[in-house]
Motif scaffolding. Structure first.
Motif, mmCIF file in Angstrom:
data_model
loop_
_atom_site.group_PDB
_atom_site.id
_atom_site.type_symbol
_atom_site.label_atom_id
_atom_site.label_comp_id
_atom_site.label_asym_id
_atom_site.label_seq_id
_atom_site.Cartn_x
_atom_site.Cartn_y
_atom_site.Cartn_z
ATOM 1 N N TRP A 160 -84.613 47.244 -58.980
ATOM 2 C CA TRP A 160 -84.236 48.714 -59.101
ATOM 3 C C TRP A 160 -83.098 48.958 -59.687
ATOM 4 N N ALA B 58 -81.940 50.625 -63.321
ATOM 5 C CA ALA B 58 -81.368 52.019 -63.260
ATOM 6 C C ALA B 58 -80.064 51.910 -64.172
ATOM 7 N N GLU C 179 -80.999 51.698 -67.806
ATOM 8 C CA GLU C 179 -81.291 53.156 -68.411
ATOM 9 C C GLU C 179 -80.027 53.989 -68.487
ATOM 10 N N TYR C 180 -79.410 53.999 -67.341
ATOM 11 C CA TYR C 180 -78.086 54.761 -67.590
ATOM 12 C C TYR C 180 -77.094 54.585 -68.963
#
Length: 136
Positions: A25, A29, A32-33
């Protein structure tokens, strides 16, 4: 030993699974960030996630080993005698794990750098096309 023998090593297995999920996870994240505002293709994101997953799996493998060893331990004759967790941890192949972390970490760093170069080249190509359109 009875029915409780089925639960030997369960805490380590559950911890390993939880660590895998949390790290997956966090990795997703982070990808994506860091890719916001850029044109990172889905294939590149999958490549980075796969590279990161291999590093995570190397880091959680000692916990898996611990769970397997604990499941094999028993007071029954002919099976491994139970040992304290500290002794089990000291007997794990830490040197090999360290080598794997460096190897897979290096592959991940190389993949990150290749994706960065790809994005830079695509941006430069777009800028050249924009300049050519303005000249015409």
């Amino acid at each position: 030993e009875g029915l409780l023998s089925f639960f030997g090593g369960m805490a380590a297995s559950l911890l390993s699974t939880a660590l895998d999920e949390v790290m997956e996870w966090i990795l997703a994240a982070c990808i994506e960030y860091c890719s916001q505002g850029t044109d990172v293709e889905l294939a590149d994101k999958v490549l980075l996630k796969a590279s990161g997953s291999s590093v995570v799996s190397v880091l959680t493998s000692p916990v898996n080993h611990l769970g397997v060893i604990q499941r094999c331990q028993s007071e029954c004759r002919g099976l491994l005698e139970p040992e304290p967790i500290s002794e089990l941890l000291s007997s794990l192949p830490w040197k090999g794990t360290l080598y794997q972390v460096f190897l897979f970490g290096g592959v991940m760093a190389l993949n990150v750098r290749l994706v960065q170069w790809k994005i830079i080249l695509q941006q430069e190509e777009r800028e050249l096309q924009d300049q050519d359109e303005h000249i015409d």
